[in-house]
Design a protein around this motif. Structure first.
Motif, short mmCIF file in Angstrom:
data_model
loop_
_atom_site.label_atom_id
_atom_site.label_comp_id
_atom_site.label_asym_id
_atom_site.label_seq_id
_atom_site.Cartn_x
_atom_site.Cartn_y
_atom_site.Cartn_z
N ARG A 13 29.20 38.32 28.18
CA ARG A 13 30.04 38.51 26.99
C ARG A 13 30.72 39.88 27.01
N GLU A 14 29.98 40.91 27.40
CA GLU A 14 30.53 42.27 27.44
C GLU A 14 31.63 42.41 28.50
N ALA A 15 31.51 41.66 29.59
CA ALA A 15 32.56 41.68 30.61
C ALA A 15 33.79 40.89 30.14
N LEU A 16 33.55 39.81 29.43
CA LEU A 16 34.65 38.96 28.95
C LEU A 16 35.46 39.59 27.83
N ALA A 17 34.79 40.23 26.89
CA ALA A 17 35.44 40.71 25.66
C ALA A 17 36.72 41.51 25.90
N PRO A 18 36.68 42.55 26.74
CA PRO A 18 37.92 43.31 26.92
C PRO A 18 38.99 42.53 27.69
N ILE A 19 38.58 41.62 28.52
CA ILE A 19 39.54 40.85 29.32
C ILE A 19 40.31 39.86 28.45
N ILE A 20 39.59 39.18 27.54
CA ILE A 20 40.26 38.17 26.71
C ILE A 20 40.63 38.69 25.33
N GLY A 21 40.24 39.93 25.03
CA GLY A 21 40.62 40.53 23.76
C GLY A 21 39.91 39.96 22.55
N VAL A 22 38.66 39.58 22.73
CA VAL A 22 37.86 39.02 21.65
C VAL A 22 36.59 39.87 21.51
N PRO A 23 36.19 40.22 20.28
CA PRO A 23 34.97 41.00 20.11
C PRO A 23 33.75 40.27 20.70
N VAL A 24 32.84 41.05 21.27
CA VAL A 24 31.64 40.49 21.91
C VAL A 24 30.91 39.54 20.97
N GLU A 25 30.78 39.93 19.71
CA GLU A 25 30.01 39.13 18.77
C GLU A 25 30.66 37.79 18.43
N GLN A 26 31.93 37.61 18.79
CA GLN A 26 32.61 36.34 18.55
C GLN A 26 32.55 35.40 19.75
N ILE A 27 31.91 35.84 20.82
CA ILE A 27 31.80 35.00 22.02
C ILE A 27 30.41 34.37 22.02
N GLY A 28 30.35 33.13 21.55
CA GLY A 28 29.08 32.41 21.49
C GLY A 28 28.70 31.85 22.84
N LEU A 38 40.60 32.66 27.67
CA LEU A 38 40.35 32.89 29.09
C LEU A 38 41.41 32.18 29.93
N LYS A 39 42.02 32.92 30.82
CA LYS A 39 43.01 32.38 31.75
C LYS A 39 42.45 32.44 33.17
N SER A 40 43.08 31.73 34.08
CA SER A 40 42.58 31.68 35.46
C SER A 40 42.54 33.07 36.09
N LEU A 41 43.52 33.92 35.79
CA LEU A 41 43.53 35.27 36.34
C LEU A 41 42.33 36.08 35.83
N HIS A 42 41.99 35.89 34.56
CA HIS A 42 40.81 36.56 33.99
C HIS A 42 39.56 36.12 34.74
N LEU A 43 39.46 34.82 34.98
CA LEU A 43 38.29 34.29 35.67
C LEU A 43 38.20 34.87 37.08
N MET A 44 39.33 34.99 37.76
CA MET A 44 39.31 35.57 39.10
C MET A 44 38.86 37.03 39.07
N GLN A 45 39.25 37.78 38.04
CA GLN A 45 38.79 39.16 37.91
C GLN A 45 37.27 39.21 37.81
N LEU A 46 36.71 38.35 36.99
CA LEU A 46 35.26 38.31 36.83
C LEU A 46 34.57 37.90 38.12
N ILE A 47 35.09 36.86 38.75
CA ILE A 47 34.51 36.37 40.00
C ILE A 47 34.54 37.45 41.07
N ASN A 48 35.64 38.17 41.18
CA ASN A 48 35.73 39.23 42.18
C ASN A 48 34.68 40.31 41.94
#
Length: 86
Positions: A13-28, A38-48
């Motif tokens: 959640r902490e890795a996702l929040a800044p990438i997708i622009g959603v507060p950590v507490e809103q990511i269930g 979440l977009k495919s480019l975001h997912l590739m950033q995380l995967i890398n």
């Protein structure tokens, strides 16, 4: 469930929040991350990042079930598989 290399649910959640622009507490744990932006480019950033830390993860595996819960389980499996003797 604690796992190494940033793969706990909270760390995901902490890795996702800044990438997708959603507060950590809103990511269930079971929220569809695509619906949160979440977009495919975001997912590739995380995967890398996970690959750089030694976790062999594939785009299709995470894209198939885009939830924190599913990712945490999948990443934990990948970490365990990497730790098994060959």
């Amino acid at each position: 469930m604690a796992t190494p290399n940033g793969t706990t649910r909270q760390e995901i959640r902490e890795a996702l929040a800044p990438i997708i622009g959603v507060p950590v507490e809103q990511i269930g744990d079971d929220v569809n991350l695509v619906r949160l932006g979440l977009k495919s480019l975001h997912l590739m950033q995380l995967i890398n990042g996970w690959r750089r830390s030694g976790i062999a993860v594939k785009f299709g595996d995470l894209a198939a079930t885009p939830t924190v819960d599913a990712w945490a389980l999948h990443l934990a499996d990948r970490v365990a598989a990497a730790a098994e003797p060959r």
